[in-house]
Design a protein around this motif. Structure first.
Motif, mmCIF file in Angstrom:
data_model
loop_
_atom_site.group_PDB
_atom_site.id
_atom_site.type_symbol
_atom_site.label_atom_id
_atom_site.label_comp_id
_atom_site.label_asym_id
_atom_site.label_seq_id
_atom_site.Cartn_x
_atom_site.Cartn_y
_atom_site.Cartn_z
ATOM 1 N N ARG A 201 1.942 20.448 29.191
ATOM 2 C CA ARG A 201 2.615 19.479 28.329
ATOM 3 C C ARG A 201 4.040 19.199 28.777
ATOM 4 N N GLU B 149 3.044 11.288 25.526
ATOM 5 C CA GLU B 149 2.853 12.619 26.089
ATOM 6 C C GLU B 149 3.786 12.796 27.292
ATOM 7 N N ALA C 30 -3.836 16.064 28.610
ATOM 8 C CA ALA C 30 -3.700 17.377 27.973
ATOM 9 C C ALA C 30 -4.124 17.409 26.502
ATOM 10 N N PRO C 31 -3.777 16.368 25.684
ATOM 11 C CA PRO C 31 -4.184 16.454 24.270
ATOM 12 C C PRO C 31 -5.697 16.510 24.068
#
Lengths: 289, 310, 332
Positions: free
Chosen positions: C299, C282, C288-289
């Motif tokens: 992202r 990432e 964030a995911p």
């Protein structure tokens, strides 16, 4: 806990099993493949029948291009002897190991899985075999029967299985308590299925590593038997070549030394392979170091 | 009649020629679709109790009645059909899955063993189960070591549920998982319980988790059940001093709520010959506690406690 | 009054295995006598951070950047013989597994004494008296008799007490405790943590507690640093943090841990979806995911730690949204 408990998946898979990059291992594999090819294509590679007198006796190696490794006291070609002899040697080594692996695994698996009386009885039998001097046991068997390659292999296999049995017992003893075996029992799997399908595949790598040592041992024992002139006189093996050269050891030492080198290289390579086999047979190798 | 009735169950261990009972005269029952929590410290015998109920360890004496059949002494061959009704989820999502089998093999073998002969039928059941546990169908041909702890525990749950059991023994089923994964698995268990009408015997050392998921809770100390109560009563007004000590030792996530003083001493493997087994650590023990072992007395309302002073 | 310098300061610390960075730039300050918790899930790098302070890293792991400032020295670059003087004396370490941390063939008294003699010039007899005092201090009954006993005579909790005695033997200024109670039962955990807290104030010692247990953090520390995938995402004093954490990951952790009075029949746990492996590769915020509030901007680059209150730092671009009352936050 969290230090090294990182899941294998979160580390990039950047490597082959370490063993495959080890030069010693690569060398061992090359040697073994070479010996194997030699044994399979012996008829094509060997220029002469190793039992035929084809040249002058006591030719030293490199003295005559038609017999590159020299000849023995009867003028038999040593190069052909080593090439043809690899067949008998490897055959005895591998078949005795397979036999030892089969007997040892059966005995060890039953003893380890069932425990109790089964374990006590099987382990006493194992100990009886183990306390007998190996070579003596083989000699007795050969003395009773007619020395032939299959009988030599069987006698070596019969002498060698206790080591595997102990390994198998230890593996089964600990795997029997593993959670996934508990789960299999909880699911009502039949005992045979648990032993063969759940535990055995997990124990096998260790046993195969043990068996690779058995191959090496088998080769050495075959040499010893042939050296003592107890082998099949009509079949050439590395051991019989060494035994044959014994009488000339002070002058024509190459007669024993060259088949000896072949034996040592093969046995060493087998041992190196055995050491690394553990990594290769592990389904997680390359992910967990 | 309950789904599972355990009566006076004892499980013996022999250490250095001496026999001691890890489970020593335990009686309880689990009703259909009920979740019974079993809580206690390591060494109290809760895991042994779970495995004995599963008949993975042989009981020394006592009765285990499942759906009206006493399974305590059933030979394995006759036990096998009973195992369909009784399954287990293990603690360690790494050790409990065979490293040399694919997920598919792990889920298919129980079906084969229990007589689902039609491959298409097996496929249908496995795929439905994968869907239920939120496991991608495409990953079924992979090996367990390719998955994270949470995914593995989903597989372990799927394997336990594939035969559609009535009772599932969860032995520390979420203890090895990280907090965020633990919540996922707990929610999954609750969903599956509702969907499939499961009963759970939920064994854990973690009181917060047991409290959350159980309808009724058994508290175990040194091989004996010392208190049995519905979840609300147990947390609001625990009767046994050991239960109270356990509860007050759980650190609260509210910094203002300081935990009540820790009890002294540790659970030992030496079981006192007479009297109450907890008395050495008990803050309120009396002379009588050293002489007489307290029985598990049923209280009005169905709860029970084993203490002279409760 | 000039403020005292912190006991320990981590500056942009980076630790990793070849080709696999684990700790990705950590800043952390521990003040004199302060008890700081480093919280996170397995694999987040919290233990590696702790071990890198004393450079006790597993093979192949390296400190790849940053500084570890203790007592005016950078431990990350200090020569090994000078570092050895700090290990045990300036900074002591307690490990998770009390069963394997002690040498099984030596009496426990001798093991503690050995540790003292490494760092101080004392006669054997004086060292023995010190050890007996220490064993008494950590609550081991009959310390004089216990001095000659072997680890297998001790229970898990008692062994952890011996480990603590060994750790505090030379009056360290900082104690690093790596999951000291994870292997212990809850009643024993309370005893051991009470003891550590007590020792910290008696010996005016600072403590860095590595744990995954939020309850232990709330009960026995002053400040918390939450780690996710190699970075600190939030650091705050205990009271305001537990009243309302600001980072979505901290909030997720709080909501997924079972709280007082919750029952499955009436309260569904809030899950953090997915797992930590999604952080791999990432570019932006590692969380964030899995984050319910993630926006495209999250992202791009990892968010920096920003001041979000008194002594409170949060690394989140969506902090304002995270703090807005939502059904998730309200249920807590």
């Amino acid at each position: 806990m969290s230090l090294l408990a990182t899941d294998p998946n979160d580390r990039p898979r950047l490597r082959l099993p370490k063993s495959l990059r080890n030069p010693l291992f690569v060398l061992a594999v090359i040697v073994l493949l070479g010996v194997l090819v030699m044994a399979v294509f012996a008829a094509q590679i060997a220029p002469y029948d190793p039992l035929d007198m084809v040249n002058m006796p006591f030719l030293w190696p490199f003295a005559d291009p038609s017999s590159p490794l020299g000849t023995d006291q009867l003028g038999r070609d040593l190069f052909s002897g080593i090439v043809q002899g690899s067949r008998a040697t490897l055959l005895v080594g591998f078949s005795s190991a397979v036999l030892g692996l089969m007997i040892g695994t059966c005995v060890g698996a039953l003893a380890g899985y069932f425990g109790g009386w089964v374990d006590i009885i099987l382990m006493r039998v194992t100990e009886i075999f183990q306390t007998m001097p190996t070579l003596l046991l083989i000699i007795v068997i050969l003395a009773i029967g007619n020395p032939s390659i299959p009988l030599i292999a069987i006698s070596i296999g019969l002498a060698a299985w206790p080591m595997i049995a102990r390994l198998a017992r230890a593996e089964f003893l600990s795997l029997r308590e593993a959670d996934f075996v508990m789960a299999a029992r909880a699911l009502g799997y039949p005992t045979g299925r648990i032993i063969l399908r759940e535990i055995l595949p997990n124990a096998l790598p260790t046993l195969i590593v043990g068996a690779s040592v058995l191959v090496a041992n088998g080769i050495l024992l075959e040499s010893a038997v042939s050296f003592l002139n107890l082998g099949d006189p009509n079949v050439v093996s590395w051991g019989s070549l060494i035994g044959n050269g014994r009488t000339q050891i002070r002058s024509e030492w190459y007669l024993s030394a060259l088949p000896g080198v072949a034996t040592v290289l093969t046995v060493l390579s087998l041992n190196i392979l055995g050491d690394r086999l553990t990594d290769i047979l592990n389904p997680r190798s390359g992910e967990r170091s | 009649m309950s789904l599972l009735d355990v009566e006076n169950l004892r499980t013996a261990y022999t250490v250095k020629g001496k026999t001691f009972y890890a489970v020593d005269g335990v009686s309880f029952s689990v009703g259909a679709k009920e979740t019974v929590g079993l809580v206690g410290e390591s060494g109290c015998g809760k895991s042994t109790l779970g495995k004995t109920v599963m008949r993975l360890i042989e009981p020394a004496s006592g009765k285990i009645t499942l759906d009206g059949h006493d399974i305590a002494t059933l030979p394995e061959a006759q036990m096998r059909p009973m195992r369909r009704k009784l399954q287990m989820v293990f603690q360690d999502p790494y050790a409990s899955l065979n490293p040399r089998q694919t997920i598919w093999q792990m889920l298919e073998t129980p079906l084969k063993v229990h007589g689902v002969a039609d491959p298409a039928e097996r496929r249908r059941i496995i795929e439905a189960m994968a869907e239920k546990i939120g496991f991608p169908k495409a990953s079924l041909q992979r090996f367990a070591h390719e998955f994270s702890g949470g995914q593995r525990q989903r597989i372990g749950i799927a394997r336990a549920l594939i035969l559609e059991p009535e009772l599932v023994v969860c032995d520390e089923a979420v203890s090895a998982l990280d907090l965020s994964i633990q919540a996922q698995i707990l929610n999954l268990l609750v969903d599956l319980k509702r969907e499939m009408g499961l009963a759970f015997l939920f064994i854990s050392h973690d009181l917060s988790v047991v409290r959350y998921i159980s309808d009724r809770v058994l508290v175990m100390y040194l091989g004996k059940i010392v208190e049995s109560a519905d979840h609300a009563t147990l947390w609001n007004s625990p009767r046994h001093p050991y239960t109270r000590a356990l509860l007050s030792s759980v650190p609260s996530t509210d910094p203002a709520k300081k935990i009540g003083g820790a009890i002294s001493g540790e659970i030992s493997t030496k079981i006192p010959e007479t009297g109450c087994r907890f008395r050495a650590r008990c803050p309120i023990a009396e002379a009588r506690c050293a002489l007489e072992a307290p029985e598990l007395k049923t209280l009005p309302g169905g709860n029970a406690v084993a203490c002279h002073l409760a | 009054m000039i403020p005292k310098p912190p006991v320990l300061e981590l500056l942009k610390l980076e630790v990793g295995f070849p080709g696999a960075p684990i700790v990705k730039g950590i800043d952390l300050k521990i003040e004199e006598g302060e008890k700081v918790a480093l919280v996170g899930e397995s694999g987040c790098g919290k233990s590696l951070t702790a071990f890198s302070i004393l450079r006790l890293l597993p093979q192949a792991a390296r400190i790849t950047g940053g500084q570890v400032i203790f007592d005016g020295h950078d431990l990350a670059t200090l020569p090994a013989h000078e570092l050895r003087r700090i290990r045990g004396k300036g900074i002591a370490l307690i490990l998770q597994e009390p069963m394997t941390s002690l040498n099984p063939v030596l009496p426990i008294g001798l093991q503690v004494a050995e540790n003292i003699l490494q760092h101080e010039k004392l006669s054997r007899r004086a060292a023995k008296e010190r050890v007996i005092e220490l064993l008494d201090l950590v609550g081991i009954p009959n310390p004089r008799e216990r001095y000659t006993m072997y680890p297998h005579n001790f229970s898990g909790g008692m062994r952890q007490r011996v480990m603590i005695a060994m750790a505090i033997a030379c009056n360290p200024r900082l104690l690093i405790a790596d999951e000291p109670t994870t292997a212990l039962d809850v009643t024993i955990q309370a005893q051991v943590m009470d003891l550590l807290e007590d020792l910290c104030s008696k010996l005016s010692m600072a403590m860095l507690l590595i744990t995954h247990d939020l309850g232990a953090v709330a009960q026995w520390t002053d400040r918390v640093a939450v780690m996710y995938a190699g970075r600190i995402v939030e650091t705050a004093p205990i009271a305001p943090f537990f009243a309302g954490p600001q980072h979505p990951y901290s909030q997720g952790l709080m909501n997924s841990s079972v709280d007082d009075g919750w029952h499955y029949s009436s309260h569904r746990l809030t899950e953090i979806t997915g797992n930590v492996h999604s952080a791999l590769g990432e570019r932006g915020c590692a969380f964030a995911p899995r984050c319910p509030l993630a926006a495209p901007g999250c992202r791009e680059t990892p968010p920096p730690l920003e001041l979000a209150g008194p002594d409170w730092h949060v690394a989140c671009y969506r902090r304002a949204e995270a703090m807005a009352p939502s059904p998730v936050a309200a249920s807590h």
